[in-house]
Design a protein around this motif. Structure first.
Motif, PDB file in Angstrom:
ATOM      1  N   ALA A  95      41.080  46.085  41.739  1.00  0.00           N
ATOM      2  CA  ALA A  95      40.741  44.719  41.325  1.00  0.00           C
ATOM      3  C   ALA A  95      39.669  44.741  40.244  1.00  0.00           C
ATOM      4  O   ALA A  95      39.765  44.010  39.247  1.00  0.00           O
ATOM      5  N   ASP A  96      38.667  45.579  40.399  1.00  0.00           N
ATOM      6  CA  ASP A  96      37.611  45.705  39.375  1.00  0.00           C
ATOM      7  C   ASP A  96      38.187  46.211  38.053  1.00  0.00           C
ATOM      8  O   ASP A  96      37.834  45.719  36.984  1.00  0.00           O
TER       9      ASP A  96
ATOM     10  N   ARG B 246      40.122  43.419  36.427  1.00  0.00           N
ATOM     11  CA  ARG B 246      39.177  42.406  35.920  1.00  0.00           C
ATOM     12  C   ARG B 246      38.570  42.867  34.591  1.00  0.00           C
ATOM     13  O   ARG B 246      38.519  42.107  33.630  1.00  0.00           O
TER      14      ARG B 246
ATOM     15  N   PHE C 137      42.613  39.283  44.435  1.00  0.00           N
ATOM     16  CA  PHE C 137      42.434  39.209  42.993  1.00  0.00           C
ATOM     17  C   PHE C 137      43.697  38.702  42.304  1.00  0.00           C
ATOM     18  O   PHE C 137      43.646  37.847  41.419  1.00  0.00           O
TER      19      PHE C 137
ATOM     20  N   ASP D 175      36.803  33.048  44.473  1.00  0.00           N
ATOM     21  CA  ASP D 175      36.742  33.215  45.931  1.00  0.00           C
ATOM     22  C   ASP D 175      35.668  32.353  46.556  1.00  0.00           C
ATOM     23  O   ASP D 175      35.807  31.913  47.692  1.00  0.00           O
TER      24      ASP D 175
END
Length: 78
Positions: free
Chosen positions: A10-11, A14, A59, A74
């Motif tokens: 997810a990081d 992103r 995500f 979130d």
């Protein structure tokens, strides 16, 4: 292909999106998701990220691409 934990994936997505590049879901197999990392122009796959878990699912929030509208953060309150 790079295999990540769900949080790391997810990081990575992103950061990829924040840099102006494109990601697209290539495959969903149960909880396992494979995402293609495309160039900023969206015409060439540079790498793939593979992971499973709730952080990646949260995500993605049903999106198939970084070009899809993102859902609320979130921590959004109603």
């Amino acid at each position: 292909m790079t295999t990540h934990t769900a949080a790391d994936a997810a990081d990575a997505l992103r950061r990829w999106e924040d840099s102006g590049a494109v990601w697209r879901v290539l495959d969903r197999d149960g909880t396992q998701v494979t995402v293609g990392l495309w160039t900023c122009t969206g015409d060439e796959v540079v790498d793939r990220v593979e992971a499973d878990g709730p952080a990646l699912t949260a995500f993605l929030a049903g999106r198939e691409s970084s070009e899809d509208p993102a859902g609320p953060p979130d921590d959004a309150t109603t």
